[in-house]
Design a protein around this motif. Structure first.
Motif, PDB file in Angstrom:
ATOM      1  N   ALA A  85       0.852  -1.193   0.000  1.00  0.00           N
ATOM      2  CA  ALA A  85       0.000   0.000   0.000  1.00  0.00           C
ATOM      3  C   ALA A  85       0.888   1.244   0.000  1.00  0.00           C
ATOM      4  CB  ALA A  85      -0.919  -0.013   1.212  1.00  0.00           C
TER       5      ALA A  85
ATOM      6  N   THR B 266      -6.817   3.701  -1.762  1.00  0.00           N
ATOM      7  CA  THR B 266      -7.770   3.410  -2.833  1.00  0.00           C
ATOM      8  C   THR B 266      -7.110   2.522  -3.882  1.00  0.00           C
ATOM      9  OG1 THR B 266      -7.173   5.385  -4.093  1.00  0.00           O
ATOM     10  CG2 THR B 266      -9.000   5.601  -2.549  1.00  0.00           C
ATOM     11  N   GLU B 267      -7.937   1.730  -4.565  1.00  0.00           N
ATOM     12  CA  GLU B 267      -7.425   0.860  -5.618  1.00  0.00           C
ATOM     13  C   GLU B 267      -7.297   1.651  -6.924  1.00  0.00           C
ATOM     14  OE1 GLU B 267      -8.352  -3.587  -5.990  1.00  0.00           O
ATOM     15  OE2 GLU B 267      -9.637  -2.638  -7.501  1.00  0.00           O
TER      16      GLU B 267
ATOM     17  N   ASN C 256      -2.691  -0.329  -4.498  1.00  0.00           N
ATOM     18  CA  ASN C 256      -3.358   0.537  -3.547  1.00  0.00           C
ATOM     19  C   ASN C 256      -2.495   1.760  -3.296  1.00  0.00           C
ATOM     20  OD1 ASN C 256      -4.020   1.627  -0.787  1.00  0.00           O
ATOM     21  ND2 ASN C 256      -5.675   0.154  -1.041  1.00  0.00           N
TER      22      ASN C 256
END
Length: 174
Positions: A88, A143-144, A139
């Protein structure tokens, strides 16, 4: 040719950037945008680079510095996600970056050269990205997002800020 990303491939707050990207080859769009950026900013003096069209708005130098910082960060995200890294990635506060850059202490010529170098590196990264990597998901900022979407966000972000420069800064300066 790289396909335009679906809206499901990126957060909604990037829609205003992605929709600004014209149809066509992304590498060509980024290259032409670089030339347009050079033309737009080339004649701006150091003194004019400090212009703000309203109180509490960034100077022209700060806008161009923000464009460069954001492109660097987004290119880094593109690299990480495009290499299959599932870590992430953190978000960033653009106001903190502008303040921390102390960009108004730099010459406008140097700020523009920095953007040019950053854009050329982005183009090289995109040119060498493996085809299958464009659909990778990762990510960023909780958010993706896909690699493909990041490429379009990079292009649209620069277009967005150049429109603001043309509309609010250069017109108001005349």
């Amino acid at each position: 040719m790289l396909q335009r990303p679906l809206t499901s491939e990126y957060p909604e707050y990037y829609v205003p950037y992605v929709i600004l990207v014209p149809e066509g080859d992304l590498l060509t769009i980024l290259s032409e945008d670089l030339n347009n950026t050079i033309v737009l900013f080339k004649g701006i003096s150091d003194e004019d680079g400090h212009f703000r069209y309203a109180p509490n708005k960034w100077s022209i130098k700060e806008v161009l510095g923000h464009m460069t910082d954001t492109e660097r960060i987004m290119s880094y995200r593109l690299l990480r996600i495009g290499r299959g890294d599932q870590t992430a990635l953190a978000g960033f506060n653009e106001n903190d970056y502008v303040e921390g850059s102390q960009i108004n202490n730099h010459s406008f010529k140097d700020i523009l050269e920095d953007f040019i170098a950053t854009r050329k590196a982005t183009i090289t990264l995109i040119k060498n990205m493996p085809t299958e990597a464009w659909g990778y998901k990762g990510n960023a900022n909780n958010t993706e997002v896909t690699t493909r979407a990041i490429g379009y966000i990079i292009a649209g972000h620069a277009i967005h800020h150049k429109k603001i420069i043309s509309k609010n800064y250069l017109v108001a300066k005349k």
